[in-house]
Every structure is written in structure tokens, then in C-alpha cells.
Design an enzyme around this catalytic site. Structure first.
Site, short mmCIF file in Angstrom:
data_model
loop_
_atom_site.label_atom_id
_atom_site.label_comp_id
_atom_site.label_asym_id
_atom_site.label_seq_id
_atom_site.Cartn_x
_atom_site.Cartn_y
_atom_site.Cartn_z
N GLU A 209 47.85 59.31 35.30
CA GLU A 209 47.43 60.47 34.57
C GLU A 209 47.72 61.85 35.19
OE1 GLU A 209 43.60 59.94 33.60
OE2 GLU A 209 43.74 57.99 32.70
N LYS A 342 37.86 57.11 22.31
CA LYS A 342 39.17 56.71 22.55
C LYS A 342 39.64 55.68 21.34
CE LYS A 342 39.15 56.10 27.67
NZ LYS A 342 38.81 55.27 28.99
#
EC number: 4.2.1.11
Length: 432
Positions: A209, A342
Site C-alpha cells: 500500500e 470495501k
């Protein structure tokens, strides 16, 4: 003008070099929407199914030709001629046709890619930006806010090859006046953190990330180096910038105990680990903790919420998996006080909007999130603004798959101006 005339699915590559599904939805009048499904590394066991081929001779078994086949075959046939503006209707057709609880027939990756591409096509047909169309779908037309970023600047756990147990150590630039300023603050701290780590002879390679993944001696040491970087960047920790963590505790939950390699392989009970986290919140201005216990440890979560829930934001990710049935149960039992959102955990835009609404109606916050496997698709930026969710989690200040979302937020803020305020600390549960 918004009738669907063509649907295309294809296999593309995500930020980890694995295949994922991209879909295009074409409408009368030449309007087109295109979107790609993301993919997670630390996944909740109750997430909707990401369909992979399992053919070891292609992409080590991770190909998505079956999911792409579903897009180009049964899904396309079912939605051709339908009105793209009817998002709930389009999503229902796909979900009903799949016929399974967890979308395992077509794959959540197939259904989601089409769902998001459809929303983009409909927005184009209406002549409006995606965030504006999402606000209308959400029943909150014209109501926007810019989200406070949770920037994952030190990666551990499943996102990095190091001895840090806690998966993400994040900064939130709560003292900024705009999202553009928040991004600048995050960037400055990120660069100062590199200097701090280099000064200690540590690695500055980045994880999935975009955060650094140094070999630190303990979880507390990660917080200490971030505190040093915040100070070096000229900001005040706790005032300008607060801290957040994603424990992803399911990843180190073994035989009913939380076993932390970074703490000398010590095994903690739910209560002990809660108090371990509580001690960290006393030492540092940590205002948000995600998945502080295992997804199945609901008794432990009830205890953790009792101990910490009045003071800080407790976010359920693997715990709730963007699923309204599970979230409803959590709300009724007083578990956590925030949900991570999500798209691909549930698999359609309509169900995602329902989860955000349920959370907000119950006084929970909603944090819009990327996955560790991402693409250049920046839809989550529009989702965060269009639902006025208030917080976004989309990685660090490196890797174009992460930065794409920040850049989209900058563009949206420029377009909306004062119509989309950046509310800083007020957006975080327990900090208003």
C-alpha cells in the site's frame, strides 16, 4: 439515452501483478463507463467470493477468465436493454442471476466491476460527475464532504515482509483545512519518515500500500518513528496529525490467543490485547483502531468496545465485511462504532450504499477503503465524497495505484469548493 447496448469484460493486472476483472458498460448515445475490481490480502472469512480460475498453468492459478466469462456471457445477456440509471435494478438482476449468498457463481469481482462501470456510464449519460450521481443514488443529492485520509505510512502484517504484527500504522491530517492541504501534510510526513528510517539504518522499501516496511523491534517502535517524522515535518502530533492503526488481528489469532512476534511471541487473551492497545493509546494520540480482535471474537469485541469505545473509533473490517446482515447484528450487540467500507467485500454498489446508510443511521462512522491489490480505478474517491462518508483509507504517498485516489480527491475538491467541506477531527468517532 441510458439503455445498455454493450457489456465487455476483460482480464487486466492489479498492483500486485495479479489478474483482476475490468468491465465496460456502453449505453445508447455513446456513453461508456469502465471500472475494475480490487483484491484483498488479509480477507474476512465472510467476504463475498472473488472468483479465481485455479488453473496453475496461468498466473499461478489466479486467473479470472471464469469471472470475465460471466461478464461477457450471462451478465451481459441479462442487462442488455436495461436502463443504466436504475442502479438498484441492475445490481438486483446480477445478484439474483448469480443465485448464491456470497456471489460464488459469477464472482463478486465480476458483479462489482459491472456494477461500478454501470454507475459511471449512467453518470456520463446524465452529464454529471460520478460523485454527484452517487449522491443521488444515495438519496442525498448535493450533500458532500471531503474525507479525512487515513494514510498507511508503515506497513506490517500481511502487507509486508517484516516483524511488525500490526498491519497498518496510519496518520490522519485532522488539522488541515482542505483535503489538498491534508495530502500535502501526509506527503511531508512520509518524506520525513524516510529520512528518520534512513538515519536509523533502516530499510525504506515500500509494502503493498505504498508505506514503508522497516524491520522494527516492536509495534510501539513503529509509532515512535512516526512521531519523530511528524515532529520533523513541523507538525504537532495530536493536534495537526493524529494516529490510527489497523491490527488485522485475525492474522495473528492462534488457538484463542493473540500471538505477537514483535512482542517476543507473547500470547494475549482478548482482554489482555485490548489493554495492550489501550496502553498504546495512552502513549500516543491514536484515535482509531481497526480490527482490534479476531473477526469471530465477538465477546472480546464487546469488551473492547466497552473499554475503548467511548474514547476512540473502533472500526470493523473483517468483523463486518461491508455486510448489512452482519453489521445489523453488531449494532444490536454494541460491537465497535465504525465500519470499513470495501466494495468488493459485498460485491455491488447498491449493497455498499446500504451498508453506509445503516452505519450512519446507527451513529457509526463509515470509512471508505481501498484493498491492498488495487488498480488505477479511483471510484472510491467519488464514493467517499458522494456519500459524505467523512473518512477514506487509500494507502500511502507512493505507488500510482494509491495516489490515483488522492489526485481524484484534489480534482473533486477543486470542482466543488465550499460545497464539500473538509471537517477534520469532527469526522472521527469520539473526536468531535
Amino acid at each position: 439515452m441510458s439503455k445498455i447496448v454493450k457489456v465487455i469484460g476483460r482480464e487486466i493486472i492489479d498492483s500486485r501483478g495479479n489478474p483482476t476483472v475490468e468491465a465496460e458498460v456502453h449505453l445508447e448515445g455513446g456513453f461508456v463507463g469502465m471500472a475494475a475490481a480490487p483484491s484483498g490480502a488479509s480477507t474476512g472469512s465472510r467476504e463475498a467470493l472473488e472468483l479465481r480460475d485455479g488453473d496453475k498453468s496461468r498466473f499461478l492459478g489466479k486467473g479470472v477468465t471464469k469471472a470475465v466469462g460471466a461478464v461477457n456471457g450471462p451478465i451481459a445477456q441479462a442487462i442488455l436493454g436495461k436502463d443504466a440509471k436504475d442502479q438498484a435494478g441492475i445490481d438486483k438482476i446480477m445478484i439474483d442471476l448469480d443465485g448464491t449468498e456470497n456471489k460464488s457463481n459469477f464472482g463478486a469481482n465480476a458483479i462489482l466491476a459491472v456494477s461500478l462501470a454501470n454507475a459511471k456510464a449512467a453518470a456520463a449519460a446524465k452529464g454529471m460527475p460520478l460523485y454527484e450521481h452517487i449522491a443521488e443514488l444515495n438519496g442525498t443529492p448535493g450533500k458532500y464532504s471531503m474525507p479525512v485520509p487515513m494514510m498507511n505510512i508503515i506497513n506490517g502484517g500481511e502487507h509486508a515482509d517484516n516483524n511488525v504484527d500490526i498491519q497498518e500504522f496510519m496518520i490522519q491530517p485532522v488539522g488541515a483545512k482542505t483535503v489538498k492541504e491534508a495530502i500535502r501534510m501526509g506527503s511531508e510526513v512520509f518524506h520525513h519518515l524516510a529520512k528518520v528510517l534512513k538515519g536509523k539504518g533502516m530499510n525504506t522499501a515500500v509494502g503493498d500500500e505504498g508505506g514503508y516496511a522497516p524491520n522494527l523491534g516492536s509495534n510501539a517502535e513503529a509509532l515512535a518513528v512516526i512521531a519523530e517524522a511528524v515532529k520533523a515535518a513541523g507538525y504537532e502530533l495530536g493536534k495537526d496529525i493524529t494516529l490510527a492503526m489497523d491490527c488485522a488481528a485475525s492474522e495473528f489469532y492462534k488457538d484463542g490467543k493473540y500471538v505477537l512476534a514483535g512482542e517476543g511471541n507473547k500470547a494475549f487473551t482478548s482482554e489482555e490485547f485490548t489493554h495492550f492497545l489501550e496502553e498504546l493509546t495512552k502513549q500516543y494520540p491514536i484515535v482509531s483502531i481497526e480490527d482490534g480482535l479476531d473477526e469471530s471474537d465477538w465477546d472480546g469485541f464487546a469488551y473492547q468496545t466497552k473499554v475503548l469505545g467511548d474514547k476512540i473509533q473502533l472500526v470493523g473490517d473483517d468483523l463486518f465485511v461491508t455486510n448489512t446482515k452482519i453489521l445489523k447484528e453488531g449494532i444490536e450487540k454494541g460491537i465497535a462504532n465504525s465500519i470499513l467500507i470495501k466494495f468488493n467485500q459485498i460485491g455491488s454498489l447498491t449493497e455498499t450504499l446500504a451498508a453506509i446508510k445503516m452505519a450512519k443511521d446507527a451513529g457509526y462512522t463509515a470509512v471508505i477503503s481501498h484493498r491492498s491489490g488495487e488498480t488505477e480505478d479511483a471510484t472510491i474517491a467519488d464514493l467517499a465524497v458522494g456519500t459524505a462518508a467523512g473518512q477514506i483509507k487509500t494507502g500511502s504517498m507512493s505507488r500510482s495505484d494509491r495516489v490515483a485516489k488522492y489526485n481524484q480527491l484534489i480534482r473533486i475538491e477543486e470542482a466543488l469548493g465550499e460545497k464539500a467541506p473538509y471537517n477534520g477531527r469532527k469526522e472521527i468517532k469520539g473526536q468531535a
